[in-house]
Design a protein around this motif. Structure first.
Motif: not given
Length: 131
Positions: A107-125
């Motif tokens: 989501i943000k690649n700054g001094e401290i990067p921020i990432a969203q981890f979408h758990c149990k992501y659907s294979g259909k999606v």
């Protein structure tokens, strides 16, 4: 030359492109057994290199789907790169299991990067997003 056993696990991990939604780079993958045995989450090298993370050893904020924030650390692990500290706590508290599909979105690649981890992501999606 023999390929290290963990190399085949890493190659099996990456199942989708590194393109992003809404201009956020991301990848879709599944949790391999090494994520539980070694308490580490390898990130695809193409993703790491294209986002300038390769030579960094730093804190990262990892957000789960409930918008809770986790402090994890990025760094080199032999010939790989990934989350080196904080992964076990994140994994346990989110109830992740071997074979769970997930989406990792920077989501943000700054001094401290921020990432969203979408758990149990659907294979259909995941299949819809690849098209």
């Amino acid at each position: 030359m023999k390929t290290p056993s963990n190399m085949s696990l890493l190659n099996a991990q990456v199942v989708a492109s590194t393109s992003g939604d809404e201009h956020h780079p991301c990848f879709i993958s599944t949790l391999a057994p090494y994520c539980f045995k070694k308490s580490v989450l390898y990130l695809p090298l193409d993703f790491v290199k294209s986002n300038g993370l390769m030579n960094r050893k730093c804190e990262m904020v990892l957000k789960d789907e409930a918008k809770r924030c986790w402090s994890v650390w990025l760094g080199n692990i032999g010939h790989h790169f990934g989350i080196t500290r904080g992964w076990t706590k994140f994994r346990v508290e989110n109830g992740l299991r071997v074979g769970n599909a997930y989406k990792f979105e920077l989501i943000k690649n700054g001094e401290i990067p921020i990432a969203q981890f979408h758990c149990k992501y659907s294979g259909k999606v995941a299949k819809r997003e690849e098209q």
